[in-house]
Design a protein around this motif. Sequence first.
Motif, PDB file in Angstrom:
ATOM      1  N   ARG A  48      36.288  51.188   2.936  1.00 51.24           N
ATOM      2  CA  ARG A  48      35.457  52.326   2.530  1.00 51.24           C
ATOM      3  C   ARG A  48      36.300  53.586   2.358  1.00 51.24           C
ATOM      4  O   ARG A  48      36.138  54.327   1.385  1.00 51.24           O
ATOM      5  CB  ARG A  48      34.348  52.579   3.554  1.00 51.24           C
TER       6      ARG A  48
ATOM      7  N   PHE B 256      36.974  55.630  -1.109  1.00 49.94           N
ATOM      8  CA  PHE B 256      36.637  57.052  -1.240  1.00 49.94           C
ATOM      9  C   PHE B 256      37.846  57.864  -1.680  1.00 49.94           C
ATOM     10  O   PHE B 256      37.734  58.748  -2.530  1.00 49.94           O
ATOM     11  CB  PHE B 256      36.093  57.616   0.068  1.00 49.94           C
TER      12      PHE B 256
ATOM     13  N   SER C 187      38.369  57.444  -5.329  1.00 49.60           N
ATOM     14  CA  SER C 187      37.374  58.235  -6.051  1.00 49.60           C
ATOM     15  C   SER C 187      37.744  59.716  -6.011  1.00 49.60           C
ATOM     16  O   SER C 187      37.727  60.407  -7.036  1.00 49.60           O
ATOM     17  CB  SER C 187      35.991  58.018  -5.427  1.00 49.60           C
ATOM     18  N   PHE C 188      38.089  60.193  -4.820  1.00 49.11           N
ATOM     19  CA  PHE C 188      38.478  61.599  -4.659  1.00 49.11           C
ATOM     20  C   PHE C 188      39.674  61.947  -5.531  1.00 49.11           C
ATOM     21  O   PHE C 188      39.717  63.017  -6.152  1.00 49.11           O
ATOM     22  CB  PHE C 188      38.809  61.861  -3.191  1.00 49.11           C
TER      23      PHE C 188
ATOM     24  N   VAL D 236      27.159  61.218  -0.021  1.00 50.74           N
ATOM     25  CA  VAL D 236      27.491  60.501  -1.256  1.00 50.74           C
ATOM     26  C   VAL D 236      26.600  60.955  -2.401  1.00 50.74           C
ATOM     27  O   VAL D 236      27.082  61.222  -3.505  1.00 50.74           O
ATOM     28  CB  VAL D 236      27.378  58.974  -1.046  1.00 50.74           C
TER      29      VAL D 236
ATOM     30  N   SER E  42      33.815  66.843   0.108  1.00 55.63           N
ATOM     31  CA  SER E  42      34.877  65.834   0.100  1.00 55.63           C
ATOM     32  C   SER E  42      35.514  65.720   1.477  1.00 55.63           C
ATOM     33  O   SER E  42      35.724  64.615   1.994  1.00 55.63           O
ATOM     34  CB  SER E  42      35.943  66.193  -0.945  1.00 55.63           C
TER      35      SER E  42
ATOM     36  N   THR F  22      32.969  64.171   3.941  1.00 55.27           N
ATOM     37  CA  THR F  22      32.819  62.728   3.740  1.00 55.27           C
ATOM     38  C   THR F  22      34.030  61.978   4.267  1.00 55.27           C
ATOM     39  O   THR F  22      33.904  60.940   4.918  1.00 55.27           O
ATOM     40  CB  THR F  22      32.630  62.420   2.239  1.00 55.27           C
ATOM     41  N   TYR F  23      35.201  62.511   3.991  1.00 59.43           N
ATOM     42  CA  TYR F  23      36.444  61.885   4.466  1.00 59.43           C
ATOM     43  C   TYR F  23      36.470  61.822   5.993  1.00 59.43           C
ATOM     44  O   TYR F  23      36.823  60.778   6.579  1.00 59.43           O
ATOM     45  CB  TYR F  23      37.628  62.687   3.947  1.00 59.43           C
TER      46      TYR F  23
ATOM     47  N   LEU G  67      34.324  59.079   7.391  1.00 58.88           N
ATOM     48  CA  LEU G  67      34.812  57.724   7.144  1.00 58.88           C
ATOM     49  C   LEU G  67      36.050  57.371   7.960  1.00 58.88           C
ATOM     50  O   LEU G  67      36.484  56.220   7.955  1.00 58.88           O
ATOM     51  CB  LEU G  67      35.134  57.556   5.654  1.00 58.88           C
TER      52      LEU G  67
ATOM     53  N   LEU H 166      32.860  56.319  -6.593  1.00 58.31           N
ATOM     54  CA  LEU H 166      32.075  56.849  -5.477  1.00 58.31           C
ATOM     55  C   LEU H 166      30.781  56.067  -5.301  1.00 58.31           C
ATOM     56  O   LEU H 166      30.372  55.761  -4.168  1.00 58.31           O
ATOM     57  CB  LEU H 166      31.763  58.331  -5.709  1.00 58.31           C
TER      58      LEU H 166
ATOM     59  N   LEU I 153      31.064  52.903  -3.403  1.00 58.87           N
ATOM     60  CA  LEU I 153      31.426  53.029  -1.996  1.00 58.87           C
ATOM     61  C   LEU I 153      30.357  52.361  -1.132  1.00 58.87           C
ATOM     62  O   LEU I 153      29.176  52.699  -1.234  1.00 58.87           O
ATOM     63  CB  LEU I 153      31.533  54.512  -1.628  1.00 58.87           C
TER      64      LEU I 153
ATOM     65  N   LEU J   8      26.506  58.376   5.899  1.00 60.90           N
ATOM     66  CA  LEU J   8      26.661  58.958   4.566  1.00 60.90           C
ATOM     67  C   LEU J   8      25.404  58.872   3.723  1.00 60.90           C
ATOM     68  O   LEU J   8      25.299  59.521   2.694  1.00 60.90           O
ATOM     69  CB  LEU J   8      27.813  58.263   3.829  1.00 60.90           C
TER      70      LEU J   8
END
Length: 209
Positions: free
Chosen positions: A20, A24, A27-28, A85, A135, A138-139, A142, A199, A202, A208
């Motif tokens: 995951r 991410f 995607s980032f 997300v 961002s 979310t990071y 995770l 994303l 994910l 999330l």
Amino acid sequence: FLNGYQELQKVWNELRKQSRLKMFLLSFFFYNMGTQTVMYVATIFGENELKLPTEMWIVVVLIIQFVAIAGAYLFSNLSGKYGNVRALSIAITVWIFICIAAYFDDKRFGINEQTVFIIIAAFVGMVMGGIQSLSRSTYSKLLPETTDHASYFSFFDVCDKVGTVAGTFMYGFIIEATGNMRNSIIGLTLFFIIGLILLLRLPKTQKLI
């Protein structure tokens, strides 16, 4: 320098086990390429393509700063209501429409380009701060159980900087290859689309959703 490289290598090795987090970050990397490039080249685009006067930039900067405050609250609320997300997906989608709006020559529609640029700047301000804070949030959600958060966020920052370099390089390369600055905006749009697709792939977690 060697110690820093070893820390990044350690995080890279651990990322292979974190599907995951790895998805991410990929995607980032792509949507951040678009975000950072827009921030860096907006002035060049306005001056060279739209011939905006200096006093117009004062207005644009003020608009971005004031709208960014409201945008931060907006995406904070969206995140709390719909999850990180979905909130990030909304922000990236807005970025895609920003790029599409900047690509078209508004003179064909009888619209003053400076007016459109100010409107676009307002939308940039709305999503600029939101996408960056979301961002990082979310990071952090995770991240695996670890006491070495500094190394993980250093890796995140490296992805940020490498994406910025790659994005601005591609922007300049497309201009050089095609001779048209607006074609580079299509490249930025593709970065955002790829980032959005990754994303949405994910795997969802309770934190999330």
